[in-house]
Design a protein around this motif. Sequence first.
Motif, PDB file in Angstrom:
ATOM      1  N   ALA A 133       0.831  -1.209   0.000  1.00 14.14           N
ATOM      2  CA  ALA A 133       0.000   0.000   0.000  1.00 14.14           C
ATOM      3  C   ALA A 133       0.863   1.255   0.000  1.00 14.14           C
ATOM      4  O   ALA A 133       0.570   2.236  -0.709  1.00 14.14           O
ATOM      5  CB  ALA A 133      -0.928  -0.015   1.214  1.00 14.14           C
ATOM      6  N   GLU A 134       1.949   1.245   0.768  1.00 11.65           N
ATOM      7  CA  GLU A 134       2.810   2.431   0.825  1.00 11.65           C
ATOM      8  C   GLU A 134       3.565   2.620  -0.487  1.00 11.65           C
ATOM      9  O   GLU A 134       3.820   3.753  -0.904  1.00 11.65           O
ATOM     10  CB  GLU A 134       3.776   2.312   2.003  1.00 11.65           C
ATOM     11  CG  GLU A 134       4.457   3.626   2.330  1.00 11.65           C
ATOM     12  CD  GLU A 134       5.148   3.627   3.680  1.00 11.65           C
ATOM     13  OE1 GLU A 134       6.176   4.321   3.799  1.00 11.65           O
ATOM     14  OE2 GLU A 134       4.664   2.941   4.611  1.00 11.65           O
ATOM     15  N   ARG A 136       2.350   1.880  -3.457  1.00 12.88           N
ATOM     16  CA  ARG A 136       1.371   2.476  -4.381  1.00 12.88           C
ATOM     17  C   ARG A 136       1.154   3.955  -4.073  1.00 12.88           C
ATOM     18  O   ARG A 136       0.938   4.763  -4.977  1.00 12.88           O
ATOM     19  CB  ARG A 136       0.041   1.717  -4.294  1.00 12.88           C
ATOM     20  CG  ARG A 136       0.107   0.284  -4.792  1.00 12.88           C
ATOM     21  CD  ARG A 136      -1.281  -0.290  -5.050  1.00 12.88           C
ATOM     22  NE  ARG A 136      -2.104  -0.269  -3.849  1.00 12.88           N
ATOM     23  CZ  ARG A 136      -2.165  -1.264  -2.969  1.00 12.88           C
ATOM     24  NH1 ARG A 136      -1.429  -2.355  -3.165  1.00 12.88           N
ATOM     25  NH2 ARG A 136      -2.944  -1.181  -1.905  1.00 12.88           N
ATOM     26  N   GLU A 137       1.254   4.309  -2.803  1.00  9.69           N
ATOM     27  CA  GLU A 137       0.973   5.684  -2.395  1.00  9.69           C
ATOM     28  C   GLU A 137       2.159   6.619  -2.602  1.00  9.69           C
ATOM     29  O   GLU A 137       1.984   7.773  -3.028  1.00  9.69           O
ATOM     30  CB  GLU A 137       0.573   5.692  -0.916  1.00  9.69           C
ATOM     31  CG  GLU A 137       0.307   7.077  -0.341  1.00  9.69           C
ATOM     32  CD  GLU A 137       0.032   7.029   1.150  1.00  9.69           C
ATOM     33  OE1 GLU A 137       0.116   8.093   1.796  1.00  9.69           O
ATOM     34  OE2 GLU A 137      -0.252   5.929   1.674  1.00  9.69           O
ATOM     35  N   ARG A 138       3.396   6.135  -2.361  1.00 11.99           N
ATOM     36  CA  ARG A 138       4.534   7.048  -2.285  1.00 11.99           C
ATOM     37  C   ARG A 138       5.562   6.894  -3.401  1.00 11.99           C
ATOM     38  O   ARG A 138       6.344   7.814  -3.644  1.00 11.99           O
ATOM     39  CB  ARG A 138       5.247   6.860  -0.937  1.00 11.99           C
ATOM     40  CG  ARG A 138       4.377   7.141   0.280  1.00 11.99           C
ATOM     41  CD  ARG A 138       5.168   6.947   1.562  1.00 11.99           C
ATOM     42  NE  ARG A 138       6.299   7.851   1.637  1.00 11.99           N
ATOM     43  CZ  ARG A 138       7.396   7.623   2.364  1.00 11.99           C
ATOM     44  NH1 ARG A 138       7.499   6.495   3.056  1.00 11.99           N
ATOM     45  NH2 ARG A 138       8.383   8.492   2.379  1.00 11.99           N
TER      46      ARG A 138
END
Length: 857
Positions: A133-134, A136-138
């Motif tokens: 998830a991180e 994909r986000e950052r």
Amino acid sequence: DDFFDLGGHSLLATQVIARARKRLPEVGARPVSVMDLFTSRTVRELAALADLDESERGPRHLLHRLTRATPADARVLSYVCIPYGGGSAVVYQPVADELPPGHDLWSVAIPGHDMGVTEEHLPFDELAAKIAAEIRERVEGPIALYGHCAVGSALTVAVGRLLEAADREVEALYIGAQFPFARPRGRVLGLLSRVSALDPLLNDRVYFTWLRSMGAEVGDLDEAQMKFMIGNMRADSRAAEEYFTEVLAEVEEGGDLLRAPVISVIGNRDPATDFYQERYREWQLLAERSALAVLDEGGHFFLKYRARELVEIITSTHRAILAGTASRELPRQAEDGPWWFHGVSGGDGPDEAGADDVWTEESAPAGGEGSPDAAAGPDTGPAPGMGRFLAVALGQLVTITGSALTEFALPVWIYMETGSMGKYALYAVIGMLPGILVGPLAGAVVDRLDRRRVMLAASAVAGTTQGALLTLLLSGNLHSWHIYVLLGMLSVALTFQRLAYASSVPQLVPKRYLGHANGITQMAFGFAQFIVPLAAVALMAGIGLKGILILDVTGYAVAITVLMLVKFPKTLPWTRRESLIAEIRNGFAYSWKNRGFRAMLLWFAALNIFLSPLFLLVTPLVLSFDSLESVARVAVAGGAGAILGGIAMGFWGGPKRNRMRGMLTLAGLLALASALVGVRADLWIIGIGAFGMSCALSMVNGVYTTIVQIKVPQRFHGRVFALNTLVAWSTLPIGHGIIAPAGSAFFGPMFEDGGSLASTAGALIGTGPGRGIGFMYLLFGAAMLGLVVIGLRLPVLARFDLDVPDALPDDLVGIQERERRVAERAKRTPSGPGDAPPKDPAVPAGMVGAGGTGGTP
């Protein structure tokens, strides 16, 4: 001043943060993490950060950028790197420092791995989901993943699968120093693997020693730091095995394969990645395509010392594979090349068809089972399987147990029939010496021929030998010379059989289960050896030597039938990197030039002269005043001592420091236990003494192993152990064949009625049959105790731990080996005036002995 400009590195950073964790709360400050030291590198910056409240610091991320941020329009690729078990995110700093412009490196800080802060450990699946998830986000733009060792590889696969399931493309997954490993499925196999697992019995110090032997720079960690790191490593390894077990089953049942290629990066001197020539293909159980790049002279923890070559690999290999040009663009194996591309397997690209053209193996026999034709050709034979392994293992267990029964019963029968110590001792020598002498030849033959055929031939010879013994015994024509000739043949046959079986285990099992298969084998054969004395005595009393030989011949018939029915897969077996003779020769060259190791070698040789006859004389000593059943009880006590000594070493892990003194102290206990055996003709005393001898000997050998692991580079362990084994073997014929019978004949009459020692020493230890042997235990025990005192007083041994330096990191030794090899090649190659030897690209200027900002936690 910048911490790293002053020579700081990841290990030193870990120690600083561990101390800061104790001191900062005392002054009302907040704890800081290792990653905080990498981002706040001066005392002022770190103090300001420690003064901030948690709410002011912002959220604690899993991903940390170790490179300068690259503008989006200039970014080529971002790497997300996951550390090995117990490691922190900063281990990838050397790799980040070597990356070319346009490449970002993000490293994962696994919660609970940082000594500076208290964090809750996350379950494996939750951690993988948060990392994905991180990302994909950052992390924007194209990405590739890299994971090192067990948990690093498992998390990399898990994150890659999650990203692809969310339609985030991954260009490649790079896996360092690891192949898939899993627990065998099925109720029986699962139970056997759990029962044979030794992990719960091992102290953290055992793992700490293993890490140091593999080249991890952890020697300066204190006890608390060591326990913290090893605890994480053990938990990570269990989680990784559980994940691989589950995901392999899921994909087998129809789950999705990874679309991105999985590229293994290994060092060819790393024992954890043996059989790499075929094991990299195991990633195709989880991915559509797999490939392999090999670091020449690389070890296990190569991130720090081989960062430059690693960057070359991870920036070029996947692009060449995806373009179908890998075999043309990537380096092949060369004598002076720092790394090479081994091959790619799977997929539909144009490069795959010729992938195995770059196959190479240092130790595979030409045209044999380990050759590329056998490993990857069209006729690959049956697939490896645990059922196939168990069938062969059971057959071998039956024969080796039967031979052990015969080896125990036959000398006892000879001694009881003849009463001759000379014949009994000669049996012991002939039972081992031919096998020892033929060992180097047997190893060479086994490495070059089909293991199954060698096992069949050796089993046939051994079974025929046992059959001949049985026939002569039944006909009443069995004479001593028959036994000696047939016994010599049996010793040779058993050497071939055992070597061939041991090296065939990796052929028979899927190599992802190899660790469990070896554990099951060791447990089964250890248990068999433990119960042999009791079983042999019961059988001798019930069916006699004839019955034991009948069982043994029947066992060989069963084993031969199994071998004829079971076909062996044409996969890589275990082979030596160098011949036994070469190992011993190189081990002698390595040990003899070091004053401390030379003294230790000579000390062991002297100790074995006195020790070797004592184990042989236990049976005659007991039979001199008691029955055959008592011999079995004492033998079981000795076996129990050996097992419990090994378990105790696992729990203890050996001395924290002054290991040589610790080993000498244990040798003193061995001497006292030996002397105890001779004190009285009492079964309890002898049993306790035999237990103590075996237990102390097991622990002496355990501490010696630890000394070698700490003081000798990992790649040279086999050489040093081979030399020490030779020293031990060389004393056995002397101790068994000369000292034992001569000593018994010399001292025995002295303790008969009217003997020269009957009224003096005999008044203390008794007189009559066997008391001369008892006196030998006292005398030799005193001699060994004298050797211990000499060792403790001799400066070269007493100061061994201080004067003999710890081994250099294995990958640093590998760089030195490459330098030496390249220099030797330059001398052999004619050159013109002014030509200089080529500089090894694997050795950055100032690397040897220099500090850095990377390395182990």
